[in-house]
Design a protein around this motif. Structure first.
Motif, PDB file in Angstrom:
ATOM      1  N   TYR B 239       1.042  -1.304   0.080  1.00  0.00           N
ATOM      2  CA  TYR B 239      -0.110  -0.065  -0.083  1.00  0.00           C
ATOM      3  C   TYR B 239       0.873   1.251   0.009  1.00  0.00           C
ATOM      4  O   TYR B 239       1.844   1.117   0.872  1.00  0.00           O
ATOM      5  N   ALA B 240       0.379   2.307  -0.909  1.00  0.00           N
ATOM      6  CA  ALA B 240       0.938   3.504  -0.535  1.00  0.00           C
ATOM      7  C   ALA B 240       0.289   4.241   0.357  1.00  0.00           C
ATOM      8  O   ALA B 240      -1.095   4.464   0.189  1.00  0.00           O
ATOM      9  N   ILE B 241       0.988   4.846   1.189  1.00  0.00           N
ATOM     10  CA  ILE B 241       0.179   5.726   2.285  1.00  0.00           C
ATOM     11  C   ILE B 241       1.054   6.768   2.412  1.00  0.00           C
ATOM     12  O   ILE B 241       2.036   7.088   2.043  1.00  0.00           O
ATOM     13  N   ASP B 242       0.203   8.182   3.227  1.00  0.00           N
ATOM     14  CA  ASP B 242       0.909   9.286   3.269  1.00  0.00           C
ATOM     15  C   ASP B 242       1.024   9.094   4.736  1.00  0.00           C
ATOM     16  O   ASP B 242       1.087   8.206   5.540  1.00  0.00           O
ATOM     17  N   GLU B 243       1.929  10.372   5.354  1.00  0.00           N
ATOM     18  CA  GLU B 243       2.542  10.356   6.709  1.00  0.00           C
ATOM     19  C   GLU B 243       1.630  10.118   7.741  1.00  0.00           C
ATOM     20  O   GLU B 243       1.955   9.810   8.918  1.00  0.00           O
ATOM     21  N   LYS B 244       0.293  10.314   7.177  1.00  0.00           N
ATOM     22  CA  LYS B 244      -0.618   9.999   8.560  1.00  0.00           C
ATOM     23  C   LYS B 244      -1.294   8.616   8.427  1.00  0.00           C
ATOM     24  O   LYS B 244      -2.115   8.194   9.173  1.00  0.00           O
ATOM     25  N   GLY B 245      -0.656   7.816   7.570  1.00  0.00           N
ATOM     26  CA  GLY B 245      -1.049   6.397   7.157  1.00  0.00           C
ATOM     27  C   GLY B 245      -2.180   6.216   6.267  1.00  0.00           C
ATOM     28  O   GLY B 245      -2.842   5.175   6.151  1.00  0.00           O
ATOM     29  N   ASN B 246      -2.841   7.459   5.735  1.00  0.00           N
ATOM     30  CA  ASN B 246      -4.127   7.189   4.853  1.00  0.00           C
ATOM     31  C   ASN B 246      -3.500   6.846   3.406  1.00  0.00           C
ATOM     32  O   ASN B 246      -2.398   7.148   2.857  1.00  0.00           O
ATOM     33  N   PRO B 247      -4.399   6.020   2.973  1.00  0.00           N
ATOM     34  CA  PRO B 247      -4.002   5.386   1.483  1.00  0.00           C
ATOM     35  C   PRO B 247      -3.851   6.570   0.441  1.00  0.00           C
ATOM     36  O   PRO B 247      -4.587   7.341   0.415  1.00  0.00           O
ATOM     37  N   VAL B 248      -2.651   6.292  -0.413  1.00  0.00           N
ATOM     38  CA  VAL B 248      -2.535   7.181  -1.766  1.00  0.00           C
ATOM     39  C   VAL B 248      -2.985   6.654  -2.705  1.00  0.00           C
ATOM     40  O   VAL B 248      -2.515   5.616  -3.390  1.00  0.00           O
ATOM     41  N   SER B 249      -3.812   7.402  -3.621  1.00  0.00           N
ATOM     42  CA  SER B 249      -4.122   7.015  -4.975  1.00  0.00           C
ATOM     43  C   SER B 249      -3.218   7.571  -5.943  1.00  0.00           C
ATOM     44  O   SER B 249      -2.849   8.730  -5.759  1.00  0.00           O
ATOM     45  N   GLY B 250      -3.320   7.079  -7.238  1.00  0.00           N
ATOM     46  CA  GLY B 250      -2.776   7.709  -8.344  1.00  0.00           C
ATOM     47  C   GLY B 250      -0.881   7.485  -8.454  1.00  0.00           C
ATOM     48  O   GLY B 250      -0.334   8.386  -9.037  1.00  0.00           O
ATOM     49  N   VAL B 251      -0.550   6.520  -7.670  1.00  0.00           N
ATOM     50  CA  VAL B 251       0.947   6.618  -7.966  1.00  0.00           C
ATOM     51  C   VAL B 251       1.208   5.149  -8.321  1.00  0.00           C
ATOM     52  O   VAL B 251       0.380   4.254  -8.146  1.00  0.00           O
ATOM     53  N   TYR B 252       2.534   5.061  -8.847  1.00  0.00           N
ATOM     54  CA  TYR B 252       2.742   3.623  -9.271  1.00  0.00           C
ATOM     55  C   TYR B 252       4.076   3.183  -8.100  1.00  0.00           C
ATOM     56  O   TYR B 252       4.911   3.846  -7.745  1.00  0.00           O
ATOM     57  N   ALA B 253       3.990   1.956  -8.104  1.00  0.00           N
ATOM     58  CA  ALA B 253       5.054   1.084  -7.550  1.00  0.00           C
ATOM     59  C   ALA B 253       6.122   0.616  -8.368  1.00  0.00           C
ATOM     60  O   ALA B 253       5.709   0.470  -9.622  1.00  0.00           O
ATOM     61  N   PHE B 254       7.352   0.848  -8.164  1.00  0.00           N
ATOM     62  CA  PHE B 254       8.239   0.467  -9.241  1.00  0.00           C
ATOM     63  C   PHE B 254       9.632  -0.409  -8.398  1.00  0.00           C
ATOM     64  O   PHE B 254       9.785  -0.362  -7.218  1.00  0.00           O
ATOM     65  N   ALA B 255      10.268  -0.977  -9.354  1.00  0.00           N
ATOM     66  CA  ALA B 255      11.150  -2.042  -8.659  1.00  0.00           C
ATOM     67  C   ALA B 255      12.519  -1.998  -9.794  1.00  0.00           C
ATOM     68  O   ALA B 255      12.301  -2.032 -10.914  1.00  0.00           O
ATOM     69  N   TYR B 256      13.545  -1.610  -8.998  1.00  0.00           N
ATOM     70  CA  TYR B 256      14.953  -1.410  -9.990  1.00  0.00           C
ATOM     71  C   TYR B 256      15.956  -2.602  -9.458  1.00  0.00           C
ATOM     72  O   TYR B 256      15.706  -3.048  -8.336  1.00  0.00           O
ATOM     73  N   LYS B 257      16.840  -2.858 -10.362  1.00  0.00           N
ATOM     74  CA  LYS B 257      17.614  -3.737 -10.029  1.00  0.00           C
ATOM     75  C   LYS B 257      19.023  -3.152  -9.248  1.00  0.00           C
ATOM     76  O   LYS B 257      19.855  -3.901  -8.712  1.00  0.00           O
ATOM     77  N   ASN B 258      19.134  -1.895  -9.558  1.00  0.00           N
ATOM     78  CA  ASN B 258      20.290  -1.078  -9.433  1.00  0.00           C
ATOM     79  C   ASN B 258      20.049  -0.326  -8.196  1.00  0.00           C
ATOM     80  O   ASN B 258      19.094   0.451  -7.995  1.00  0.00           O
TER      81      ASN B 258
END
Lengths: 282, 336
Positions: B239-258
């Motif tokens: 889950y993507a959350i803000d600093e208060k712990g609320n869910p954040v919509s409209g963002v991508y998660a990503f993974a890098y090897k580097n």
């Protein structure tokens, strides 16, 4: 068979090297450094951490190179807050533990997505990058960067860099401006292989002004991927005539595929210590 | 003989070094995959076909291209009705691996008619799902490469019936593109929710003393084109959350090897999070991955952009050798 043995030896050795892990120390709360500090491996100031370094502190980075890439692995990595405020008489020193202080003896001070960074009266020497700032607001004043590959390096940062000396580095200042904002003024950028190296994605959101940029191999060398013309107005380049100044600025005048570095108006005399007026607030 | 072998080997090596993988998918408007669609790759001015391929049962295609600027088109015939589609990224500079999404639309013919006044005129209609689209702008470009730059001329916004007209245009070859940006701006990249359509007979040669009647079907960009791993061995969910712990919509998660994220393209990117902030990140094989979340896909993160990194390790890595569930990543605005 002998060849096979050698190959086996190489593979085993490489695996052993990579199997080693760097020691990592993490700072989650407020911590103060004073006296002599030895950094062996990584010290990471985490998001909630704050590192304050007192005047006169000497931070020695141990020369270890586990991945054998020719660059020392010891580093200070900051994502929280760092306040390194030395004084004229008692500067803070970031240097190699070894005596020779050659570039790349240690990796860098990396300030990345950090809360805030302040450096004043600090000596950075013998690193791959003395100081790198990315995605952070940072102030760097009255400090010396010497004998590093990159003295000061930044991208996408809000920075104020005033009255520092960058000398005997491969690149005095190396940057990819991208979404940066800031002022770089009253610095002496002298006797580096390249004084200022705008690598790519640079524009005019960071204002280089009132700097003495002279006696470098090239005072400015534009990177191959840089597309936009650049403005370096109101700096001193060590010479009076533009034709002489141009000989030390590697831009379209040397390579037609590169953009132009605009330097006019430029100062015909160096900026002196008495001229220096660093901003109190930024 | 030995030299010949070496030369052949070298030629293959060089070709391999300088070619880039382009993956893509062809779909109909309901996102149903199109099996057997022809995918044609042209030069940037769409006057020379470079190569063609066809889509697999899931609508995917996979080709290798040398670095260059290309124009991507897909065609398909179903029940005697012809369909054609274009990548919204056209013309695209391929300098690394790319993902191309193409949506097929019905093919519309155009008419031309001579007039006595020797002037050249274009009358047209912009359609979205066969219905008129109001307030779209039609841009005329002098070359394919210009499509991402400044047009030679552009229309007033289309009326209620989707109509526009350009009077007394200079005869010549044009690329015509229709766009409607939700932000109301005339220029800038196409974003989610915007409409875009290419005239299906680009480039058109407009002759003196003729009136042209054209139709431009457009599609709505539903989501940024992102590479999605189709054969992932593992996945990271969270889950993507803000600093208060609320869910954040409209963002991508990503993974890098580097570890130095951003110095290369990510290995994997999730779909945009919705209201619950949930993301699934496909991971192709076991190993160490550096994980984060950001608001925009592509390019260096910007000031003010929502951004966050996995915080359980100082360098933001996760070692993946099984599915990893329910991680949380706090996002903040960069430099705010």
């Amino acid at each position: 068979m002998k060849v096979l043995n050698i190959i086996f030896f190489i593979i085993t050795t490489v695996n052993c090297l990579y199997a080693k892990n760097l020691p990592v120390k993490e700072i989650f709360t407020e911590e103060v450094w004073r006296g002599e500090i030895l950094v062996e491996g990584v010290v990471a100031v985490r998001k909630e951490g704050k590192l304050t370094i007192e005047p006169g502190t000497v931070i020695l980075f141990k020369s270890i190179d586990i991945d054998d890439d020719g660059i020392g692995d010891s580093e200070l990595y900051v994502e929280g807050t760092i306040i390194a405020k030395g004084s004229k008489d008692a500067p803070i020193v970031f240097t190699s533990e070894s005596n020779d202080k050659i570039p790349s003896s240690w990796k860098y001070i990396m300030v990345n997505h950090a809360k805030y960074a302040y450096f004043e009266h600090v000596l950075f020497e013998g690193a791959f990058s003395g100081l790198q700032v990315h995605f952070t607001k940072a102030i760097v004043k009255n400090s010396i960067f010497r004998n590093n590959v990159d003295g000061f390096r930044f991208s996408t940062a809000n920075i104020y860099v005033c009255n520092n000396k960058m000398t005997k580095n491969r690149h005095g200042i190396r940057y990819e401006e991208r979404d940066s904002k800031g002022i770089i003024e009253f610095n002496s950028i002298q006797e580096n292989e390249i004084g200022i190296f705008p690598v790519t994605k640079c524009g005019d959101k960071v204002n280089f002004r009132y700097n003495n940029i002279e006696k470098n191999g090239y005072n400015i060398k534009v990177g191959d991927e840089q597309k936009e013309n650049l403005s370096f107005k109101n700096n001193y380049f060590g010479m009076i005539f533009e034709s002489e100044i141009r000989k030390k600025i590697y831009d379209k005048h040397f390579d037609k595929n590169l953009p132009i570095v605009n330097i006019k108006p430029y100062s015909k005399k160096p900026f002196l210590e008495s001229d220096v007026k660093c901003l109190e607030e930024f | 003989m030995r030299y010949l072998f070496f030369l052949i080997f070298y030629a293959f090596l060089v070709q391999d070094l300088y070619s880039h993988e382009v993956k893509g998918r062809v779909v109909f408007k309901e996102n149903t995959p199109v099996f057997g669609a022809n995918v044609n790759i042209y030069n940037e001015n769409r006057d020379t076909k470079i190569l063609s391929t066809t889509t697999d049962p899931e609508g995917y295609f996979n080709i290798n291209l040398e670095e260059g600027v290309y124009f991507f088109e897909a065609t398909y015939v179903e029940k005697n009705r012809r369909f054609v589609g274009y990548s919204g990224k056209n013309p695209l500079l391929v300098s690394g691996s790319e993902y191309i999404g193409i949506r097929l639309l019905p093919l519309y013919k155009f008419k031309e008619q001579k007039v006595k006044n020797n002037k050249t005129k274009v009358i047209g209609q912009v359609l979205f799902e066969d219905k008129p689209l109001k307030d779209s702008i039609v841009y005329f470009y002098l070359s394919g490469r210009d499509i991402k730059g400044m047009p030679y001329v552009y229309s007033m916004p289309t009326n209620k019936k989707g109509f526009f007209e350009i009077n007394d245009i200079l005869p010549g070859k044009y690329f015509i593109v229709a766009r409607k940006k939700i932000s109301g701006s005339l220029f800038g990249p196409i974003e989610e929710g915007d409409f875009i359509g290419f005239f299906q007979h680009n480039p058109i040669n407009l002759e003196k003393g003729k009136v042209y009647s054209i139709v431009i079907p457009v599609f709505k960009k539903v989501q940024d084109d992102v590479p999605i791993q189709v054969s992932a061995k593992y996945k990271i969910t969270g889950y993507a959350i803000d600093e208060k712990g609320n869910p954040v919509s409209g963002v991508y998660a990503f993974a890098y090897k580097n570890k130095e994220m951003g110095h290369e393209r990510p290995i994997s990117i999730s779909k945009k999070t919705k209201k619950d902030g949930y993301f699934e990140l496909p991971i192709p094989e076991s190993g160490k991955y550096y994980i984060g979340v950001r608001q925009f896909y592509g390019g260096t993160p910007l000031q003010g952009e929502l951004y966050g990194l996995y915080e359980q390790t100082y360098d933001h890595h996760i070692y993946v050798d099984k599915n990893i569930e329910n991680i949380k990543i706090t996002v903040r605005k960069i430099l705010r």
